[in-house]
Motif scaffolding. Structure first.
Motif: not given
Length: 229
Positions: A146, A168, A198, A202
């Motif tokens: 993240t 995803t 990412n 997240m």
């Protein structure tokens, strides 16, 4: 004079009782021998004589009570020390249940992780020396960080190039390739392993097949995920 005589007699009786009790215990457990442990036996006798003198003079009832209290403390301490490894294992198991991803190492080459309340398995790893909790996701191909965890490891998402695309459950997302100097779960260590950061926020970092395929194997039985290396 009679008082001194009574105290001397009391001292002798207490000394005989203590020495007799310790001797009986030694015969039962065969702990010490006169030939090999003469020094320890001599020291022990002196300590018993000292304890006898402390008990024989003054208020014997109070001193016996205090002696029993300290004896119980000593016994409990010895039991705790004798079972220190078992107690440590119990502590680790309790922490694994309470702390997501904590896990319990089982032997030298495996670790177990209980399922969390949300039905997922979480694995706590030390990445570049820092603790990071990952969601175990065998459906993912990579180790995905993240943005928050990336910052924790010293990466600045604003300076990264997000040139990779991942499919995803939430659709197509972008990520930036990074390389982790060290990655450790229990005693299992990896070095210079590839990962990605990412671009979008997240809930937690993902531990994908880039990690699991480096294990000897892994399995899920009931509510426990076990890693073998």
């Amino acid at each position: 004079m009679p008082e001194n005589k009574n105290q001397t007699m009391r001292f002798g009786i207490v000394a005989l009782i203590l020495i007799g009790a310790v001797t009986a215990l030694n015969f039962s457990f065969d702990a010490l021998s006169w030939r090999e442990d003469f020094g320890q036996i001599t020291y022990g006798i002196l300590m018993l004589l000292f304890a006898s003198s402390a008990l024989a003079f003054g208020n014997m009832g109070e001193k016996v009570k205090h002696l029993l209290i300290w004896s119980m403390i000593f016994v409990v301490g010895m039991i705790g020390y004798s079972y220190r490894h078992e107690l440590s294992a119990v502590k680790e198991k309790v922490l694994a249940e309470l702390i997501p991803g904590r896990g319990v190492q089982h032997g030298l080459s495996s670790a177990r992780f209980p399922v969390s309340d949300d039905g997922h398995f979480y694995i706590q790893a030390r990445v570049n020396g820092k603790p990071i909790v990952f969601l175990a996701d065998t459906g993912a191909t990579s180790i995905v960080l993240t943005p928050k965890d990336a910052k924790k490891l010293g990466y600045n998402p604003s300076t990264l190039t997000f040139d990779r695309f991942f499919q995803t459950a939430n659709g197509l997302v972008r990520g930036s390739s990074v390389r982790l100097d060290s990655f450790q779960v229990g005693d299992f260590r990896l070095h210079r392993i590839g990962a990605s950061v990412n671009e979008a926020e997240m809930k937690e970092s993902l531990l994908g097949m880039a990690f699991f395929e480096r294990l000897d194997r892994y399995e899920v039985k009931g509510d426990v995920l076990t890693l073998y290396w």
